[in-house]
Design a protein around this motif. Structure first.
Motif, PDB file in Angstrom:
ATOM      1  N   VAL A 249     -10.813 -11.562   1.268  1.00 28.11           N
ATOM      2  CA  VAL A 249     -10.798 -10.477   2.273  1.00 28.11           C
ATOM      3  C   VAL A 249      -9.775 -10.818   3.355  1.00 28.11           C
ATOM      4  O   VAL A 249      -8.982  -9.982   3.787  1.00 28.11           O
ATOM      5  CB  VAL A 249     -12.209 -10.288   2.882  1.00 28.11           C
ATOM      6  N   GLU A 250      -9.765 -12.090   3.765  1.00 24.48           N
ATOM      7  CA  GLU A 250      -8.798 -12.510   4.797  1.00 24.48           C
ATOM      8  C   GLU A 250      -7.369 -12.333   4.279  1.00 24.48           C
ATOM      9  O   GLU A 250      -6.490 -11.826   4.985  1.00 24.48           O
ATOM     10  CB  GLU A 250      -9.040 -13.973   5.168  1.00 24.48           C
ATOM     11  N   GLN A 251      -7.153 -12.742   3.015  1.00 23.39           N
ATOM     12  CA  GLN A 251      -5.808 -12.655   2.446  1.00 23.39           C
ATOM     13  C   GLN A 251      -5.315 -11.202   2.445  1.00 23.39           C
ATOM     14  O   GLN A 251      -4.201 -10.893   2.861  1.00 23.39           O
ATOM     15  CB  GLN A 251      -5.833 -13.203   1.019  1.00 23.39           C
ATOM     16  N   GLU A 252      -6.213 -10.321   2.016  1.00 25.80           N
ATOM     17  CA  GLU A 252      -5.839  -8.913   1.939  1.00 25.80           C
ATOM     18  C   GLU A 252      -5.548  -8.337   3.324  1.00 25.80           C
ATOM     19  O   GLU A 252      -4.605  -7.588   3.524  1.00 25.80           O
ATOM     20  CB  GLU A 252      -6.997  -8.144   1.300  1.00 25.80           C
ATOM     21  N   HIS A 253      -6.386  -8.755   4.275  1.00 24.07           N
ATOM     22  CA  HIS A 253      -6.212  -8.251   5.630  1.00 24.07           C
ATOM     23  C   HIS A 253      -4.886  -8.727   6.217  1.00 24.07           C
ATOM     24  O   HIS A 253      -4.169  -7.962   6.862  1.00 24.07           O
ATOM     25  CB  HIS A 253      -7.374  -8.716   6.498  1.00 24.07           C
ATOM     26  N   LEU A 254      -4.566 -10.001   5.977  1.00 23.74           N
ATOM     27  CA  LEU A 254      -3.301 -10.536   6.493  1.00 23.74           C
ATOM     28  C   LEU A 254      -2.126  -9.765   5.914  1.00 23.74           C
ATOM     29  O   LEU A 254      -1.166  -9.460   6.595  1.00 23.74           O
ATOM     30  CB  LEU A 254      -3.164 -12.017   6.133  1.00 23.74           C
ATOM     31  N   LYS A 255      -2.259  -9.446   4.620  1.00 21.62           N
ATOM     32  CA  LYS A 255      -1.191  -8.699   3.953  1.00 21.62           C
ATOM     33  C   LYS A 255      -0.995  -7.351   4.658  1.00 21.62           C
ATOM     34  O   LYS A 255       0.109  -6.903   4.895  1.00 21.62           O
ATOM     35  CB  LYS A 255      -1.590  -8.467   2.482  1.00 21.62           C
ATOM     36  N   ARG A 256      -2.141  -6.732   4.997  1.00 21.50           N
ATOM     37  CA  ARG A 256      -2.079  -5.417   5.637  1.00 21.50           C
ATOM     38  C   ARG A 256      -1.427  -5.507   7.027  1.00 21.50           C
ATOM     39  O   ARG A 256      -0.607  -4.697   7.399  1.00 21.50           O
ATOM     40  CB  ARG A 256      -3.491  -4.847   5.755  1.00 21.50           C
ATOM     41  N   VAL A 257      -1.824  -6.548   7.764  1.00 25.14           N
ATOM     42  CA  VAL A 257      -1.250  -6.727   9.109  1.00 25.14           C
ATOM     43  C   VAL A 257       0.256  -6.922   8.993  1.00 25.14           C
ATOM     44  O   VAL A 257       1.040  -6.342   9.740  1.00 25.14           O
ATOM     45  CB  VAL A 257      -1.892  -7.940   9.811  1.00 25.14           C
ATOM     46  N   GLN A 258       0.642  -7.739   7.980  1.00 21.66           N
ATOM     47  CA  GLN A 258       2.052  -8.013   7.744  1.00 21.66           C
ATOM     48  C   GLN A 258       2.813  -6.716   7.464  1.00 21.66           C
ATOM     49  O   GLN A 258       3.862  -6.457   8.028  1.00 21.66           O
ATOM     50  CB  GLN A 258       2.144  -8.905   6.511  1.00 21.66           C
ATOM     51  N   GLU A 259       2.228  -5.900   6.594  1.00 23.79           N
ATOM     52  CA  GLU A 259       2.884  -4.630   6.243  1.00 23.79           C
ATOM     53  C   GLU A 259       2.993  -3.726   7.449  1.00 23.79           C
ATOM     54  O   GLU A 259       3.988  -3.057   7.660  1.00 23.79           O
ATOM     55  CB  GLU A 259       2.100  -3.915   5.145  1.00 23.79           C
TER      56      GLU A 259
END
Lengths: 716, 112
Positions: free
Chosen positions: A304-314
């Motif tokens: 969940v953290e990984q996915e969220h970080l990806k979203r923040v990055q995008e």
């Protein structure tokens, strides 16, 4: 350079002040709305901060006084009253005046500043300020509310949070889920609950909390603000907060964080164990769970953290390029250039057609498609939602109803409806006139409304909607409706109509658009000078639009403005009459039929054809525009949807659809009814653009054969 | 001939706060004694608190342990759906108990 910055500040302050006006008006009806209070405070705070930065010191000082009060209101130590709304609106107006005066000392402006500061301080003094009531700058920087948290990604930091509520948290009455909701208002947040400690029903103590969370939040708020969410359960809970990265730094990473990296950072597993698991060439999570090095929940939480970080990055990448500010004259130049390209393209395709070279024809067709896309894209850049102007009208209604001792509110619909920027700019004044008239002449005084069995407060409904290539803007009031007897007698008195004139209701209604007409018994500050509705009509006409009026005595009046979406480039149908070309806006065209000269039927002096089972009047453009020569044996009738009905225009030849760059008419043609502009064809010939609505109205009024050119002379 | 499974629907009404957790636990335990299939109907639940949610997780685990069946049914109030989503229990909005059943983190994996 500094001037450039100042200009940017001015533009931004203008936007903030427009937003503030809307917020303050909304606060009047929802005085306790915390989000609105926060938003108002933030707007004033930003104006104050930027004003100081760009040397607008007087504005900075003035905004500071307003900001202090707003801070106290949002913290509950001062009430939000109607009186303060008035004061805040007046202060907001004054900041605009100061901006326009370039912050230079001017006696009038300074006197007003002093007057307002005194009023603001008097308001603040009604409840003594607690020592901490001064606006806390750190608190002010902290975005509040969901939108604020999500909108400030530029200064965001990504935090990892672990929250294990104490087992007895339910017994103290804490609603744990609400804490997570509060957390989510601080920024973009993803939570992962751990439920593995919840036992079976038989073993569960329903009053014991068995759930914990890992969360990740990208927020512009500081760590203290995040910890504050849990302040009341802090003593009995386990809470840890670690900074992962500045959101801006995350953006610079080429790849998103790996699962192993997250698990190591969380201290769940060592790097050696990860390296060993990776050597098995299988999915890391599966291997780690299989080897019982981590639990399934720990892997899921890290994912969940990984996915969220990806979203923040995008999102960081998105916000970086989401929008840019462009001067509107540059946009106008672009539209002009596209217009030239469209004209040139018409010439190219005509030349290609003449040369009959397949290679050139192919290129021309491709070019044609690209230009059409370029045109649509360019036009869409100029489209703005009409709602941006609605606030202004809300303010007009508010201030005027106070002035007139009436009770009325403005309801709006269709704020998202988009319209060309230049059209929106030109609509402002006519709409203000209409709304003022509705309030002044339409909406009755509260006592009269009550005795008429109506609600005490009147409603003016402003709505916008698309209808083909037009936008319909409606101003409808639930007032008394037009007083036709008064209108008629006033028109008689003013010599607008002759005694004994037999007018139907619609014709009487139209009299209010006559120059110099007014029925108000006294000339008020608001309207009644008789310069309202004729100006409205003239301005809407100049936009190629039309004004419709419907009124019912006792029930209200509705004024509808039908405005073309854009004034620059339209799709048209090119037709030929004698040696002249005309363009009919394609959005109005219903169909084309052939007619032989012996098929024409005349009834009551009108020429009629049958079209899809309906009897329609038609008019030969050759006669109307007094074109020379004889009509061909077989003519074409273009059926168009005019404002209230369908009508046919007889032309010699229908050439086809045509991208039309609208050019204004020269002085000679400007007053010819039924023409709205001109365009240049591929070979350089000029074609006139028909104004279908006005032409059909003129035809209806005058079927006796008076020509457009006669009218031109008449109008001139 | 195989006996037709008996079914019991538990359908508490109201905001289902902390105080609703203990009675719900008792009702569900009793239901498991009486029936092979126990269904929790969300239709009348205006809101749910974590304490109640824990009871549902526990019921699912009990059912797996007993070899019984426990499932969520009925329409889920928007407020409930939003609350569960914000707290990370679901990844998307759920309008029915059936959707919740498959979306709740770590819920279905234990039984069925």
């Amino acid at each position: 350079m500094i001037d450039g910055f100042k200009e940017t500040f001015r533009e931004e302050a203008e936007e903030l002040l427009t937003g503030l006006e809307g917020i303050l008006l909304e606060l009047e009806t929802k005085p306790g709305d915390q989000e609105l209070l926060n938003a108002a405070f933030r707007a004033v705070h930003t104006v104050k901060g930027s004003a100081g930065m760009f040397g607008f010191e007087a504005i900075g000082r003035f905004a500071h006084d307003l900001e202090n009060i707003m801070d106290r209101i949002r913290s509950g130590s001062l009430p939000m009253t109607k009186g303060f709304a008035d004061l805040a609106l007046a202060s907001r107006d004054h900041i605009r005046t100061m901006l326009a005066a370039d912050d230079a000392p001017e006696p009038d402006v300074d006197a007003r500043t002093a007057e307002l500061v005194e009023a603001l301080r008097a308001y603040a003094a009604q409840v003594p300020a607690p020592p901490e009531a001064e606006a806390d700058p750190e608190k002010a920087e902290r975005p509040e509310g969901k939108d604020a948290g999500k909108g400030s990604s530029a200064e965001e930091t990504v935090w990892r949070l672990s929250f294990k509520p104490g087992e007895g948290v339910f017994r103290s009455g804490t609603k744990v889920l609400r804490l997570l909701e509060e957390l989510s208002t601080l920024g973009d947040c993803a939570c992962f609950p751990h439920t593995e400690n919840i036992p079976e029903l038989e073993k569960l103590d329903p009053e014991t909390c068995r759930t914990s969370w890992d969360a990740i939040i990208a927020s512009g708020s500081g760590p203290e603000a995040i910890k504050d969410v849990f302040i009341f359960v802090e003593s009995e809970s386990e809470l840890s907060l670690d900074k992962i990265e500045e959101a801006a730094i995350l953006q610079e990473r080429e790849e998103p964080k790996k699962l192993g990296e997250i698990l190591i950072e969380r201290g769940i597993i060592t790097k050696a164990a990860i390296d060993e698991a990776l050597s098995s060439q299988r999915r890391l999570g599966e291997v780690l769970v299989e080897k019982k090095l981590v639990s399934k929940e720990q892997v899921e939480s890290a994912l969940v953290e990984q996915e969220h970080l990806k979203r923040v990055q995008e999102r960081q990448v998105d916000t970086g390029a989401a929008s840019i500010r462009v001067a509107s004259d540059k946009l106008d130049q672009l539209v002009d250039l596209v217009g030239e390209l469209v004209t040139l393209q018409a010439r190219l395709s005509q030349t290609a057609l003449g040369i009959q070279d397949s290679g050139l024809t192919g290129i021309s067709e491709m070019f044609d498609r690209l230009i059409a896309q370029l045109r649509d894209n360019t036009m869409s850049i100029r489209m703005l939602p009409i709602g941006s102007t609605f606030n202004k009208f809300r303010r007009v209604v508010r201030d005027l109803s106070l002035e007139l001792g009436k009770d009325a509110e403005l309801a709006t619909e269709g704020a998202d409806t988009e319209l060309d920027k230049t059209v929106i700019e030109k609509l402002g004044d006519p709409l203000v006139h209409i709304i003022r008239n509705s309030l002044d002449h339409g909406i009755e005084r509260p006592a009269d409304r009550i005795s008429a069995g109506k609600p005490r407060s009147g409603t003016i409904r402003l709505s916008a909607m698309h209808s083909g290539a037009y936008v319909l803007i409606q101003v409808a009031d639930d007032g008394g409706g037009l007083d036709r007897a008064a209108i008629k007698s006033k028109a008689l008195e003013r010599g607008i109509i002759s005694p004994g004139a037999d007018l139907v209701d619609q014709e009487i209604d139209q009299l209010i658009f006559a120059p110099g007409f007014s029925t108000a018994r006294t000339v008020t500050k608001v309207s009644g000078r008789g310069v309202g509705m004729d100006v409205v009509k003239r301005e809407i006409d100049s936009l190629g639009g039309t004004v419709l009026l419907r009124s019912e005595r006792g029930a209200g009046t509705t004024i509808t403005l039908k405005i073309p979406l854009t004034l620059a480039i339209i799709e048209g149908l090119l037709v030929k009459v004698a040696d002249e070309f005309y363009v009919i806006p394609l959005s109005s065209v219903d169909g084309c039929i052939e007619i032989k000269s012996d098929e024409v039927v005349e009834r009551d002096g009108k020429r009629i054809i049958t079209y899809r089972g309906e009897l329609l009047p038609f008019v030969p453009l050759r006669t109307w525009f007094d074109s020379p020569g004889e009509a061909p044996e077989i003519s074409q009738i273009v059926i168009v949807n005019a404002l209230e009905s369908r009508i046919g225009f007889v032309v010699d030849q229908v050439i086809g659809d045509y991208q039309t760059v609208v050019k204004p008419l020269g002085r000679l043609y400007r007053n010819v009814r039924g023409l709205s502009g001109a365009t240049i064809l591929g070979d350089g010939t000029v074609a006139l653009i028909l104004d279908v609505n006005r032409l059909s109205q003129a035809v209806k009024r005058d079927t006796s054969g008076r020509t457009g050119r006669d009218e031109a002379l008449h109008d001139a | 001939m195989k006996k037709k499974p008996t079914q019991k629907v538990v359908s508490p009404a109201g905001p289902l706060g902390i105080e609703a957790a203990a009675p719900l636990r008792r009702e569900l335990l009793a239901a498991f004694e009486e029936a092979d299939e126990v269904l929790f109907d969300f239709s009348r639940a205006e809101d749910v608190d974590l304490a109640v949610l824990q009871v549902l997780y526990a019921a699912k685990r009990s059912a797996a342990h007993r070899g019984a069946f426990f499932a969520l049914i009925g329409s889920v109030a928007e407020k409930v759906s939003r609350r569960l989503q914000v707290a990370g229990f679901t990844r998307s909005a759920c309008s029915t108990g059936e959707e919740l059943e498959t979306s709740l983190v770590d819920f279905g994996s234990v039984s069925r």
